[in-house]
Design a protein around this motif. Structure first.
Motif, short mmCIF file in Angstrom:
data_model
loop_
_atom_site.label_atom_id
_atom_site.label_comp_id
_atom_site.label_asym_id
_atom_site.label_seq_id
_atom_site.Cartn_x
_atom_site.Cartn_y
_atom_site.Cartn_z
N UNK A 41 0.84 -1.20 0.00
CA UNK A 41 0.00 0.00 0.00
C UNK A 41 0.87 1.25 0.00
N UNK A 42 0.60 2.15 -0.95
CA UNK A 42 1.26 3.46 -1.02
C UNK A 42 0.22 4.56 -0.82
N UNK A 43 0.58 5.54 0.00
CA UNK A 43 -0.32 6.67 0.25
C UNK A 43 0.42 7.97 -0.07
N UNK A 44 -0.15 8.71 -1.00
CA UNK A 44 0.48 9.95 -1.47
C UNK A 44 1.91 9.71 -1.95
N UNK A 45 2.12 8.59 -2.64
CA UNK A 45 3.41 8.27 -3.24
C UNK A 45 4.42 7.64 -2.30
N UNK A 46 4.06 7.45 -1.02
CA UNK A 46 5.00 6.89 -0.05
C UNK A 46 4.50 5.52 0.42
N UNK A 47 5.48 4.64 0.67
CA UNK A 47 5.13 3.31 1.17
C UNK A 47 4.43 3.45 2.52
N UNK A 58 -10.08 1.41 -0.38
CA UNK A 58 -9.13 2.53 -0.32
C UNK A 58 -9.54 3.64 -1.28
N UNK A 59 -9.04 4.85 -0.97
CA UNK A 59 -9.36 6.07 -1.71
C UNK A 59 -8.35 6.21 -2.85
N UNK A 60 -8.80 6.02 -4.08
CA UNK A 60 -7.89 5.93 -5.22
C UNK A 60 -7.11 7.21 -5.54
N UNK A 61 -7.62 8.43 -5.32
CA UNK A 61 -6.81 9.61 -5.65
C UNK A 61 -5.52 9.71 -4.85
N UNK A 62 -5.46 9.12 -3.66
CA UNK A 62 -4.27 9.25 -2.82
C UNK A 62 -3.62 7.91 -2.48
N UNK A 63 -4.29 6.81 -2.75
CA UNK A 63 -3.80 5.51 -2.30
C UNK A 63 -3.79 4.50 -3.45
N UNK A 64 -2.74 3.67 -3.50
CA UNK A 64 -2.67 2.56 -4.47
C UNK A 64 -2.30 1.28 -3.72
N UNK A 65 -2.77 0.16 -4.24
CA UNK A 65 -2.47 -1.15 -3.66
C UNK A 65 -2.01 -2.08 -4.78
N UNK A 66 -0.78 -2.58 -4.68
CA UNK A 66 -0.26 -3.56 -5.64
C UNK A 66 -0.23 -4.92 -4.97
N UNK A 100 9.01 -14.85 -5.09
CA UNK A 100 9.10 -13.49 -4.55
C UNK A 100 9.27 -13.57 -3.03
N UNK A 101 10.28 -12.87 -2.52
CA UNK A 101 10.52 -12.83 -1.09
C UNK A 101 10.14 -11.48 -0.48
N UNK A 102 10.37 -10.40 -1.24
CA UNK A 102 10.14 -9.04 -0.72
C UNK A 102 9.47 -8.19 -1.80
N UNK A 103 8.14 -8.16 -1.82
CA UNK A 103 7.45 -7.39 -2.85
C UNK A 103 7.73 -5.89 -2.79
N UNK A 104 7.98 -5.35 -1.61
CA UNK A 104 8.31 -3.93 -1.49
C UNK A 104 9.59 -3.61 -2.24
N UNK A 105 10.60 -4.50 -2.14
CA UNK A 105 11.87 -4.30 -2.84
C UNK A 105 11.66 -4.36 -4.35
N UNK A 106 10.78 -5.22 -4.82
CA UNK A 106 10.52 -5.33 -6.26
C UNK A 106 9.96 -4.02 -6.81
#
Length: 253
Positions: A41-47, A58-66, A100-106
């Protein structure tokens, strides 16, 4: 009281979404993460956080979920053209099992981690094959698997992944090359056949030479051998000339 407030807020948010209709669907989105997955989850471009199994709104204008599948996967390389040490072109198909071990690193390290992994496997395969002659390539599939895997595991740029296995599935030669190798194999078989025949003839000659030497040193052995021949012979008549020390054979009829 706090749980009640959260429930009320959630209910209000859902009511607003339903009330907004199409606009609400564009502003809010739900994500379901299964047991074998992880969400980033990223909020306003930050992890923000790693999400475990569950359903999230989640609120799509400010939040993304991969969402990433954490189960082992297989990357296929089909018909890769490479050159051997003796400059022979050959096509190869390779399967690489990874996890995959660390999705954040990917997300942080790669724009597209699958494309990066694909290119890395290509380069490693070419590096290994370019150091081997065709005879060695055809005879040492497992060596190719082990060397490609070793290079991938040692590659420090591959972050957040575990390389589990490498399997060379197929080696494809051109029609002319297949014909040439078939002729080489045939020539080797014929050479081995001639070598075995020569070894047999040499052994026979050596045996005869040893026998001749024994008879020369021990003349009585020839007479004993002659007597054995007479005893085993049937239907023949032998005339022994004692004066001349010789034996003549005549037909029994």
């Amino acid at each position: 009281m706090e749980l009640l407030d959260i429930s009320i807020m959630t209910a209000v948010a859902i009511s607003i979404i339903l009330g907004l209709g199409a606009i609400g669907k564009r502003l809010f989105r739900s994500a379901t993460i299964f047991q074998y997955e992880q969400g980033i989850k990223f909020h306003n471009g930050k992890f923000k956080e790693i999400l475990g199994p569950g359903k999230y709104l989640y609120f799509t204008p400010s939040t993304t979920v991969d969402i990433f599948d954490m189960r082992p996967a297989v990357l296929q390389l089909n018909g890769q053209e490479v050159l051997s040490l003796d400059n022979v072109g050959v096509k190869m198909s390779l399967a690489v099992k990874y996890q995959i071990l660390d999705p954040q690193a990917l997300i942080s390290e790669y724009q597209n981690f699958q494309e990066y992994l694909y290119m890395s496997v290509q380069f490693k395969l070419r590096e290994v094959i370019s150091s081997m002659g065709m005879d060695e390539i055809l005879a040492n599939r497992q060596k190719i698997n082990d060397q490609v895997k070793s290079l991938l595991v040692e590659d420090k740029s591959l972050i957040g992944l575990s390389i589990q296995s490498v399997d060379l599935k197929d080696i494809m030669l051109s029609a002319d090359l297949k014909k040439a190798f078939a002729e080489v194999v045939k020539a080797k078989k014929e050479a081995l056949s001639l070598l075995e025949k020569a070894r047999g003839e040499t052994a026979t000659l050596r045996s005869l030479a040893n026998t001749a030497k024994m008879l020369e040193n021990n003349p009585e052995l020839a007479k004993l051998r002659l007597i054995q021949t007479i005893e085993s012979s049937q239907g023949n008549t032998f005339i022994i000339d004692i004066l001349n020390d010789s034996i003549k054979k005549t037909s029994g009829k």
